[in-house]
Enzyme design. Structure first.
Site, PDB file in Angstrom:
ATOM      1  N   GLU A  94     -11.575  -1.832  29.986  1.00  0.00           N
ATOM      2  CA  GLU A  94     -11.015  -0.734  29.185  1.00  0.00           C
ATOM      3  C   GLU A  94     -10.537   0.411  30.081  1.00  0.00           C
ATOM      4  O   GLU A  94      -9.557   1.081  29.769  1.00  0.00           O
ATOM      5  CB  GLU A  94     -12.057  -0.229  28.184  1.00  0.00           C
ATOM      6  CG  GLU A  94     -12.610  -1.292  27.242  1.00  0.00           C
ATOM      7  CD  GLU A  94     -11.528  -2.077  26.527  1.00  0.00           C
ATOM      8  OE1 GLU A  94     -10.449  -1.516  26.264  1.00  0.00           O
ATOM      9  OE2 GLU A  94     -11.749  -3.273  26.238  1.00  0.00           O
TER      10      GLU A  94
ATOM     11  N   THR B  51       3.280   0.282  -7.153  1.00  0.00           N
ATOM     12  CA  THR B  51       2.663   0.163  -8.476  1.00  0.00           C
ATOM     13  C   THR B  51       2.283   1.532  -9.015  1.00  0.00           C
ATOM     14  O   THR B  51       2.388   1.783 -10.226  1.00  0.00           O
ATOM     15  CB  THR B  51       1.427  -0.745  -8.390  1.00  0.00           C
ATOM     16  OG1 THR B  51       1.799  -2.002  -7.818  1.00  0.00           O
ATOM     17  CG2 THR B  51       0.831  -0.974  -9.762  1.00  0.00           C
TER      18      THR B  51
ATOM     19  N   GLY C 119       0.778  -1.235   0.000  1.00  0.00           N
ATOM     20  CA  GLY C 119       0.000   0.000   0.000  1.00  0.00           C
ATOM     21  C   GLY C 119       0.800   1.269   0.000  1.00  0.00           C
ATOM     22  O   GLY C 119       0.224   2.361   0.086  1.00  0.00           O
ATOM     23  N   THR C 120       2.135   1.188  -0.105  1.00  0.00           N
ATOM     24  CA  THR C 120       2.941   2.406  -0.043  1.00  0.00           C
ATOM     25  C   THR C 120       3.050   3.124  -1.390  1.00  0.00           C
ATOM     26  O   THR C 120       3.566   4.232  -1.448  1.00  0.00           O
ATOM     27  CB  THR C 120       4.354   2.097   0.470  1.00  0.00           C
ATOM     28  OG1 THR C 120       4.902   0.996  -0.261  1.00  0.00           O
ATOM     29  CG2 THR C 120       4.316   1.738   1.947  1.00  0.00           C
TER      30      THR C 120
END
EC number: 3.4.24.-
Length: 653
Positions: free
Chosen positions: A434, A218, A214-215
């Site tokens: 939490e 392409t 995803g960097t």
């Protein structure tokens, strides 16, 4: 993208291959129909075919005027001049007498024989069909058959990128300036090679783009195609791999032959690790299909025959598995790292993607970039898209900052699952779990600030405390790792303090897994154990038959026992740190948990305000600004019902 085939492109010196195939099969069909017509032609006569019994009845009724009798048929004409035909019955010897009784004129006729030409054609047609099919197949083999043809196993599947798919330039690439500059030099060399060659410089043979998924690897390659102005072939590494040995090597040869015809050109191989893995690592025969393909690729890139003007650009997110021969100078001269963008890069990437979206005046890309550390270019594109979809779902004309914040929460923490129904006990345990994470995080100086805490189920978690760093981090210090371990234990410790040892749930499973993995890395990889010292005790190795990666601990049995002891000590220390914090501030734990039960979701600022003043102000509530004290032993009812647990427990940090 269009397949390149100089001889078969429409308007490029030959008919379309699809039309040629249709013509061949059409000719075969016509030949078959001709043979059938010749075979049946002698038997097809003008006139209606009637049953033999009906024919005798018509003769007896005086309706028949004339007949011709042949061994295999009887033809004739009725009184109303209508022709007919029937098949005689050999055992009927009284037909001529019946015809004379009814004054029917009759005569004999010879058996109809096929013509000499038809007989020859009928006998030779099967052989002609076999010869025609063999000739067609041989011709396909001689010319390669095309990538999609029946004989095109060895043809390259490389496609040429054209502007029909949408031209991308370097102006569309943001946030990875250093990588872009290195590739811009290749484009300049292709446009003006004399500028570099007069100083003795040679064009790089290849460039390897390395980066996380995803960097934008392409996207960079498509930008090179848009800027270079030269033919640009693209292919995936998996396109070379077939189950037939030798097919991949043949495709590599054919790809370089196509590239030579169009030189100077660029060939982009995406996910090259599918074919470029290190040789000799498998358990089978080393002379398998993948290794043959890799050997042919190595020879074509830098062998005895120089491929001048062909630049190979490849992309991978697994450079550690590539064969060393593929990475040496002369093949991939440059290894361009495409990193996760920093805050400046994220802002530029957001600017690029936000150009396609109508924005409200309150949208600030800098604020969004600051709140999305670790996001890749693809993550940011998805964030903008999710915000646009949320705005459309809410019937808005503009995408506002609220949509971007909600989209960010959805991408980071998962979609809300308000349809789940939890009991009051489950909600109470989730809230304290939490709250334990959040309170320990507030008391650990090295911990990242809290972005948001929620007990609304999101994704696979029933609750979550999301922490975000104040700036981009490129390395982690020992104190921060110990802080993260303590925060991970905070939820489990809160359950132990409030509900007792027997009521501890399985909700801390992801926390325990995270803490164990972090502690193991500290001991075996990062040298953060005083007893074991700064040594590496664990290495990554390829899994069985190259499927995935596994970790292997190195050392003797005593060393492995000491490693386990040190991992246990780190986690136990973190558990003790969390226990000390929560036991010393149990009143704040109650305040924070009850606030989460009432409001379901709290921001980091609201948690800070609550811990300082014991009150929580929310100006946007329907009743106007309020200062509501939160605390006590009663459990307020949540505004909406949600929660039930397929996970079996409250989720972790």
């Amino acid at each position: 993208m269009n397949d390149q085939n100089d001889s078969n492109e429409p308007g490029q010196g030959g008919p379309n291959p699809w039309i040629k195939s249709m013509m061949v099969w059409g000719g075969i069909f016509v030949a078959l129909m001709l043979a059938v017509s010749l075979f049946n032609g002698g038997q097809q006569q003008a006139g209606n075919t009637i049953r033999y019994s009906d024919f005798r009845d018509k003769v007896a009724a005086g309706q028949v005027e004339e007949v011709q009798i042949a061994p295999d048929r009887i033809t004739g004409v009725l009184k109303d001049k209508e022709p007919f035909v029937t098949v005689p019955v050999a055992s009927d010897t009284e037909l001529t007498g019946l015809l004379e009784q009814n004054s029917v004129t009759y005569s004999g006729a010879p058996r109809e024989e096929m013509s000499l030409f038809g007989a020859i054609l009928l006998q030779t047609l099967p052989f002609l069909l076999i010869l025609g099919i063999a000739f067609f197949a041989l011709r396909q083999v001689q010319k390669g058959g095309g990538a999609g043809g029946a004989m095109g196993f060895g043809k390259s599947k490389a496609k040429m990128l054209t502007e029909k798919q949408g031209k991308v330039t370097f102006a569309d690439v943001a946030g990875i300036d250093e990588a872009r500059e290195e590739l811009e030099e290749i484009v300049e060399f292709l446009k003006d090679p004399s500028r570099f060659s007069k100083l003795g410089g040679q064009i790089p043979k290849g460039a390897l783009l390395v980066g996380s998924p995803g960097t934008g690897k392409t996207l960079l390659a498509r930008a090179i195609a848009g800027e270079a102005g030269v033919p640009f072939f693209t292919i995936s590494g998996s396109d070379f791999v077939e189950m037939f040995v030798g097919v991949g090597a043949s495709r590599v040869r054919d790809m370089f032959e196509q590239a030579k015809k169009n030189a100077p050109c660029i060939v982009f191989i995406d996910e090259i690790d599918a074919v470029g893995r290190s040789r000799g690592g498998g358990l089978g025969n080393s002379n398998d299909e993948r290794e043959q393909t890799l050997n042919q690729l190595l020879v074509e890139m830098d062998g005895f025959e120089a491929n001048e003007g062909i630049i190979i650009i490849a992309a991978t997110n697994r450079p550690d598995v590539l064969d060393p021969a593929l990475l040496r100078p002369g093949r991939f001269d440059r290894q361009v790292v495409v990193p996760i963008p920093d805050i400046e890069g994220r802002e530029k990437i957001l600017d690029v993607h936000m150009k396609k979206v109508p924005l409200a005046p309150d949208v600030n890309p800098r604020t969004i970039a600051r709140g999305t550390p670790g996001f890749s270019g693809a993550d940011l594109a998805n964030l903008v898209n999710e915000a646009a979809l949320l705005a459309a779902r809410r019937n808005k004309r503009l995408v506002a900052m609220r949509e971007f914040e909600d989209a960010k929460d959805k991408v980071m923490m998962g979609s809300e699952r308000r349809s789940m129904v939890m009991t009051d006990d489950e909600k109470k345990m989730t809230a304290y779990h939490e709250a334990g994470h959040a309170l320990v995080s507030l008391n650990e100086e090295a911990s990242d600030p809290i972005h948001k805490a929620t007990i609304i189920p999101r994704g696979r978690a029933l609750g979550m405390v999301m922490r975000l760093p104040e700036r981009d981090n490129y390395s982690y210090h020992r104190d921060k790792m110990h802080a993260n371990l303590a925060v991970a234990m905070g939820g489990r410790v809160a359950e132990e303090i409030i509900f007792g040892h027997d009521k501890v749930s399985s909700g801390a499973s992801s926390d325990i897994q995270y803490a164990t993995n972090l502690a193991r890395n500290m001991v075996t990889k990062w040298g953060m154990s005083d007893k074991l010292g700064p040594l590496q005790y664990e290495e990554q190795q390829e899994g069985y038959l190259g499927m995935g990666q596994t970790s292997r601990t190195m050392g003797s049995a005593e060393t492995n026992k000491l490693i386990d002891s040190e991992i246990r000590k780190l986690v136990d220390d973190a558990h003790k740190r969390a226990t000390d914090v929560l036991q010393g501030q149990e009143d704040k734990l109650h305040v924070l948990a009850l606030a989460m039960l009432e409001y379901e979701t709290l921001t980091g600022k609201e948690i800070d305000e609550l811990m300082e003043t014991g009150k929580l102000e929310r100006p946007d509530e329907p009743s106007g600004p309020v200062a509501r004290p939160v605390g006590g032993s009663s459990i307020p009812k949540a505004g909406k019902r949600f929660g039930g647990s397929d996970e079996g427990a409250p989720a972790g940090a």
